[in-house]
Design a protein around this motif. Structure first.
Motif, PDB file in Angstrom:
ATOM      1  N   ARG A   1       0.855  -1.198   0.000  1.00 46.69           N
ATOM      2  CA  ARG A   1       0.000   0.000   0.000  1.00 46.69           C
ATOM      3  C   ARG A   1       0.880   1.232   0.000  1.00 46.69           C
ATOM      4  NH1 ARG A   1      -1.552   4.032   3.257  1.00 46.69           N
ATOM      5  NH2 ARG A   1      -0.482   3.146   5.086  1.00 46.69           N
ATOM      6  N   PHE A   2       0.654   2.114  -0.953  1.00 46.63           N
ATOM      7  CA  PHE A   2       1.362   3.386  -1.025  1.00 46.63           C
ATOM      8  C   PHE A   2       0.296   4.475  -1.063  1.00 46.63           C
ATOM      9  CE2 PHE A   2       3.605   6.848  -3.182  1.00 46.63           C
ATOM     10  CZ  PHE A   2       4.785   6.894  -2.448  1.00 46.63           C
ATOM     11  N   TYR A   3       0.138   5.170   0.066  1.00 42.17           N
ATOM     12  CA  TYR A   3      -0.956   6.127   0.226  1.00 42.17           C
ATOM     13  C   TYR A   3      -2.276   5.433  -0.116  1.00 42.17           C
ATOM     14  CZ  TYR A   3       2.421   9.916   0.850  1.00 42.17           C
ATOM     15  OH  TYR A   3       3.423  10.722   1.322  1.00 42.17           O
ATOM     16  N   GLY A   4      -3.007   5.889  -1.142  1.00 39.89           N
ATOM     17  CA  GLY A   4      -4.329   5.347  -1.425  1.00 39.89           C
ATOM     18  C   GLY A   4      -4.385   4.367  -2.570  1.00 39.89           C
ATOM     19  N   SER A   5      -3.269   3.701  -2.854  1.00 37.64           N
ATOM     20  CA  SER A   5      -3.275   2.703  -3.921  1.00 37.64           C
ATOM     21  C   SER A   5      -2.448   1.496  -3.503  1.00 37.64           C
ATOM     22  CB  SER A   5      -2.732   3.293  -5.232  1.00 37.64           C
ATOM     23  OG  SER A   5      -1.373   3.658  -5.091  1.00 37.64           O
ATOM     24  N   TYR A   6      -2.641   0.399  -4.213  1.00 40.71           N
ATOM     25  CA  TYR A   6      -1.933  -0.840  -3.928  1.00 40.71           C
ATOM     26  C   TYR A   6      -1.190  -1.323  -5.171  1.00 40.71           C
ATOM     27  CZ  TYR A   6      -4.490  -1.712   0.470  1.00 40.71           C
ATOM     28  OH  TYR A   6      -4.999  -1.644   1.746  1.00 40.71           O
ATOM     29  N   ILE A   7      -0.117  -2.080  -4.932  1.00 40.08           N
ATOM     30  CA  ILE A   7       0.593  -2.812  -5.977  1.00 40.08           C
ATOM     31  C   ILE A   7       0.621  -4.270  -5.536  1.00 40.08           C
ATOM     32  CG2 ILE A   7       2.698  -3.021  -7.336  1.00 40.08           C
ATOM     33  CD1 ILE A   7       3.405  -0.158  -6.343  1.00 40.08           C
ATOM     34  N   PHE A   8       0.311  -5.163  -6.461  1.00 42.31           N
ATOM     35  CA  PHE A   8       0.226  -6.579  -6.109  1.00 42.31           C
ATOM     36  C   PHE A   8       1.052  -7.416  -7.073  1.00 42.31           C
ATOM     37  CE2 PHE A   8      -2.127 -10.724  -6.506  1.00 42.31           C
ATOM     38  CZ  PHE A   8      -1.704 -11.232  -5.283  1.00 42.31           C
ATOM     39  N   SER A   9       1.746  -8.401  -6.519  1.00 41.09           N
ATOM     40  CA  SER A   9       2.498  -9.363  -7.320  1.00 41.09           C
ATOM     41  C   SER A   9       2.426 -10.720  -6.652  1.00 41.09           C
ATOM     42  CB  SER A   9       3.968  -8.936  -7.443  1.00 41.09           C
ATOM     43  OG  SER A   9       4.752  -9.961  -8.029  1.00 41.09           O
ATOM     44  N   SER A  10       2.248 -11.764  -7.454  1.00 39.62           N
ATOM     45  CA  SER A  10       2.148 -13.103  -6.897  1.00 39.62           C
ATOM     46  C   SER A  10       2.691 -14.132  -7.869  1.00 39.62           C
ATOM     47  CB  SER A  10       0.690 -13.439  -6.567  1.00 39.62           C
ATOM     48  OG  SER A  10       0.584 -14.743  -6.018  1.00 39.62           O
ATOM     49  N   GLU A  11       3.234 -15.207  -7.312  1.00 37.46           N
ATOM     50  CA  GLU A  11       3.700 -16.327  -8.123  1.00 37.46           C
ATOM     51  C   GLU A  11       2.617 -17.376  -8.338  1.00 37.46           C
ATOM     52  OE1 GLU A  11       8.470 -16.393  -7.046  1.00 37.46           O
ATOM     53  OE2 GLU A  11       7.118 -17.723  -5.933  1.00 37.46           O
ATOM     54  N   GLY A  12       1.506 -17.251  -7.647  1.00 30.63           N
ATOM     55  CA  GLY A  12       0.454 -18.247  -7.767  1.00 30.63           C
ATOM     56  C   GLY A  12      -0.727 -17.899  -6.894  1.00 30.63           C
ATOM     57  N   PRO A  13      -1.682 -18.809  -6.726  1.00 28.68           N
ATOM     58  CA  PRO A  13      -2.927 -18.506  -6.015  1.00 28.68           C
ATOM     59  C   PRO A  13      -2.790 -18.395  -4.504  1.00 28.68           C
ATOM     60  CG  PRO A  13      -2.895 -20.799  -6.695  1.00 28.68           C
ATOM     61  CD  PRO A  13      -1.703 -20.163  -7.324  1.00 28.68           C
ATOM     62  N   ALA A  14      -1.681 -18.866  -3.936  1.00 27.64           N
ATOM     63  CA  ALA A  14      -1.536 -18.828  -2.478  1.00 27.64           C
ATOM     64  C   ALA A  14      -1.575 -17.395  -1.967  1.00 27.64           C
ATOM     65  CB  ALA A  14      -0.219 -19.499  -2.068  1.00 27.64           C
TER      66      ALA A  14
ATOM     67  N   GLN B   1     -11.300  -5.647   0.107  1.00 28.52           N
ATOM     68  CA  GLN B   1     -12.731  -5.441   0.321  1.00 28.52           C
ATOM     69  C   GLN B   1     -13.028  -4.778   1.661  1.00 28.52           C
ATOM     70  OE1 GLN B   1     -14.003  -9.511  -0.261  1.00 28.52           O
ATOM     71  NE2 GLN B   1     -14.585  -9.136  -2.400  1.00 28.52           N
ATOM     72  N   SER B   2     -12.174  -4.987   2.657  1.00 27.31           N
ATOM     73  CA  SER B   2     -12.429  -4.417   3.983  1.00 27.31           C
ATOM     74  C   SER B   2     -11.894  -3.001   4.125  1.00 27.31           C
ATOM     75  CB  SER B   2     -11.803  -5.309   5.062  1.00 27.31           C
ATOM     76  OG  SER B   2     -10.391  -5.355   4.917  1.00 27.31           O
ATOM     77  N   ASN B   3     -10.918  -2.638   3.292  1.00 27.97           N
ATOM     78  CA  ASN B   3     -10.339  -1.303   3.353  1.00 27.97           C
ATOM     79  C   ASN B   3     -10.962  -0.448   2.257  1.00 27.97           C
ATOM     80  OD1 ASN B   3      -8.804   0.998   3.467  1.00 27.97           O
ATOM     81  ND2 ASN B   3      -6.906   0.047   2.770  1.00 27.97           N
ATOM     82  N   THR B   4     -11.668   0.589   2.633  1.00 27.36           N
ATOM     83  CA  THR B   4     -12.343   1.440   1.647  1.00 27.36           C
ATOM     84  C   THR B   4     -11.512   2.659   1.257  1.00 27.36           C
ATOM     85  OG1 THR B   4     -13.476   2.670   3.398  1.00 27.36           O
ATOM     86  CG2 THR B   4     -14.610   0.744   2.487  1.00 27.36           C
ATOM     87  N   ALA B   5     -10.340   2.838   1.871  1.00 29.09           N
ATOM     88  CA  ALA B   5      -9.542   4.045   1.645  1.00 29.09           C
ATOM     89  C   ALA B   5      -8.500   3.837   0.544  1.00 29.09           C
ATOM     90  CB  ALA B   5      -8.867   4.478   2.944  1.00 29.09           C
ATOM     91  N   TRP B   6      -8.903   3.279  -0.579  1.00 30.02           N
ATOM     92  CA  TRP B   6      -7.996   3.147  -1.713  1.00 30.02           C
ATOM     93  C   TRP B   6      -8.779   3.313  -2.996  1.00 30.02           C
ATOM     94  CZ3 TRP B   6      -8.600  -0.736  -5.398  1.00 30.02           C
ATOM     95  CH2 TRP B   6      -9.447  -1.785  -5.055  1.00 30.02           C
TER      96      TRP B   6
END
Length: 262
Positions: free
Chosen positions: A58-71, A81-86
């Motif tokens: 999380r960087f201020y009001g946005s997110y960056i996501f990276s994953s190698e798989g479904p885990a 879904q629980s955080n509304t401030a983005w």
């Protein structure tokens, strides 16, 4: 296990990020510059057998996501879904598709881009960068006015204040070409510089000056700088005309980039 990461996890984080340094440019740049304890930044990860296999930042009001798989994807979706401030989550297209296909996340709006890389020293034709100037914090107002004049920047999360803060912190390297009346005619910037890479952003030209090669000259100047630094430049785009410019300068599409808007 999905949990917040700390400085004690840094070696494992670096091991993960180094597998795909270009796609992890934003993640690496933010972590190297701001660490794990900044009030505006949080780093979460999924750990299995002591190794990181997914990161959500999380960087201020946005997110960056990276994953190698479904885990860990289900935990990430619950957090979103629980955080509304983005307002936006972005990342490579494969990782973002997991949020939908595995986690069932439904964004309000989606933007898809081509992701391109240019290794240091990649061959390109000569581009005359005479008349290209480096912007300083004193140029932020002009740069902001230029970006506001471009329809493609309407959905950007950048504000004039955040742009100024980025310049003041030394996070942005920007080159521009002045117009006939002293305004900025075109510009291109690099952000998130880190050990391996940097990201080209904000490539734009006022409609009055399009077709004159000004944006090409600004990006070419960035290429010159990062060739000297021995670092890969990355960018993402959805404009075919821009894609032609980038290919001529030595960029090659290697992946996709996706943005989800809340």
């Amino acid at each position: 296990m999905f949990r917040r990461l700390t400085a004690s996890d840094h070696d494992r984080v670096v091991a993960y990020l180094s597998k795909r340094p270009a796609l992890h440019t934003f993640l690496t740049g933010d972590i190297e510059r701001y660490g794990y304890d900044a009030p505006f930044q949080e780093v979460y990860g999924y750990l299995s057998d002591g190794n990181v296999s997914a990161i959500l930042l999380r960087f201020y009001g946005s997110y960056i996501f990276s994953s190698e798989g479904p885990a860990g994807v289900a935990e990430v979706v619950r957090m979103l879904q629980s955080n509304t401030a983005w307002s936006m989550v972005q990342g490579d297209s494969v990782s973002l598709s997991l949020l939908q296909d595995v986690g069932g996340f439904q964004p309000r709006f989606v933007r898809e881009f081509a992701f391109a890389e240019r290794p240091a020293g990649a061959p390109r034709p000569f581009v005359d960068t005479t008349g290209v100037h480096q912007a300083t914090v004193d140029h932020v107002g002009q740069l902001w006015q230029l970006r506001k004049s471009i329809a493609e920047f309407a959905n950007s999360n950048t504000t004039e204040l955040s742009l100024r803060q980025s310049f003041e912190a030394g996070d942005t390297l920007c080159f521009y070409v002045p117009g006939e009346r002293g305004e900025m005619a075109a510009s291109a910037s690099a952000v998130a510089e880190n050990t391996w890479t940097a990201m080209v952003v904000g490539v734009c030209t006022r409609p009055l000056y399009r077709g004159l090669g000004y944006a090409t000259r600004c990006v070419a100047k960035l290429c010159d700088v990062f060739d000297e630094r021995g670092k890969t430049l990355c960018l993402y785009y959805d404009n075919p005309n821009a894609g032609g410019i980038y290919r001529r300068l030595g960029f090659a599409v290697t992946s996709g980039w996706t943005q989800f808007f809340r």
